[in-house]
Design a protein around this motif. Structure first.
Motif, PDB file in Angstrom:
ATOM      1  N   UNK A  68       0.847  -1.190   0.000  1.00  0.00           N
ATOM      2  CA  UNK A  68       0.000   0.000   0.000  1.00  0.00           C
ATOM      3  C   UNK A  68       0.881   1.238   0.000  1.00  0.00           C
ATOM      4  N   UNK A  69       0.545   2.164  -0.871  1.00  0.00           N
ATOM      5  CA  UNK A  69       1.244   3.443  -0.937  1.00  0.00           C
ATOM      6  C   UNK A  69       0.227   4.551  -1.050  1.00  0.00           C
ATOM      7  N   UNK A  70       0.705   5.747  -1.249  1.00  0.00           N
ATOM      8  CA  UNK A  70      -0.204   6.869  -1.424  1.00  0.00           C
ATOM      9  C   UNK A  70       0.423   7.883  -2.366  1.00  0.00           C
ATOM     10  N   UNK A  71      -0.421   8.513  -3.123  1.00  0.00           N
ATOM     11  CA  UNK A  71       0.048   9.594  -3.990  1.00  0.00           C
ATOM     12  C   UNK A  71      -0.211  10.947  -3.344  1.00  0.00           C
ATOM     13  N   UNK A  72      -0.788  10.906  -2.147  1.00  0.00           N
ATOM     14  CA  UNK A  72      -1.120  12.151  -1.444  1.00  0.00           C
ATOM     15  C   UNK A  72      -0.883  12.003   0.058  1.00  0.00           C
ATOM     16  N   UNK A  73       0.389  11.882   0.488  1.00  0.00           N
ATOM     17  CA  UNK A  73       0.673  11.602   1.897  1.00  0.00           C
ATOM     18  C   UNK A  73       0.091  12.624   2.868  1.00  0.00           C
ATOM     19  N   UNK A  74       0.119  13.908   2.509  1.00  0.00           N
ATOM     20  CA  UNK A  74      -0.413  14.922   3.428  1.00  0.00           C
ATOM     21  C   UNK A  74      -1.915  14.755   3.621  1.00  0.00           C
TER      22      UNK A  74
END
Length: 174
Positions: A36-42
């Protein structure tokens, strides 16, 4: 939290919260789980706090590794009715091999202690010591050194585990 799988089944848009940007997670199947990753961490930090994250590998858990199954295996290996054969030790070795990556630290310690005890019962003290090798260095330290900076709950668990490890190391000949 809830989300929607878009046109790309490898990404999920987490339902929008009014005060933040859209949190977008990515998911990719990997050996034994999902990355799992994210393109929008904030934006995703709003869901789990600044010190939390969704990112990482989420491992699939084998049926043998569920809490009830592991507890039952430990109880079987520790049973006074358990024969003085290698079977209980082999059972615990299998649990350790198959489940080691998905167990909590406390449960992992319980499994390693059960492996060590089962090995000691059949006179295999070399493998008893080997099962406890990851804890040997910490077991040689004082409790005060071990728990420095830990929360009271974590300190209590650590002291209990290390007490059991020290006793078992002594039984196994260290």
């Amino acid at each position: 939290m809830a989300g929607t799988i878009g046109s790309d089944p490898k990404s999920i848009l987490v339902d929008h919260i009014a005060e933040g940007d859209q949190c977008s997670l990515t998911m990719h199947v990997v050996d034994h789980g999902i990355e799992v990753g994210t393109t929008s961490p904030d934006a995703c930090a709003l869901h789990c706090g600044n010190n939390g994250s969704f990112k990482g590998t989420y491992l699939s858990v084998d049926d043998m590794c569920g809490a009830d199954s592991v507890t039952a295996a430990i109880e079987t290996a520790q049973s006074s009715d358990s024969p003085l054969t290698a079977a209980p030790a082999e059972l615990m070795d299998a649990v350790l091999r198959k489940c080691g990556q998905t167990l909590t630290n406390t449960t992992l310690a319980d499994v390693r202690l059960a492996v060590a005890a089962a090995r000691h019962r059949i006179g295999d003290n070399a493998r008893c010591l080997a099962a406890l090798a990851p804890y040997a260095e910490d077991a040689s330290r004082s409790d005060d050194d071990l728990i420095d900076g830990m929360s009271p709950s974590a300190a209590e668990q650590t002291i209990a585990v290390m007490s059991s490890v020290r006793q078992m190391l002594e039984l196994c000949g260290k």
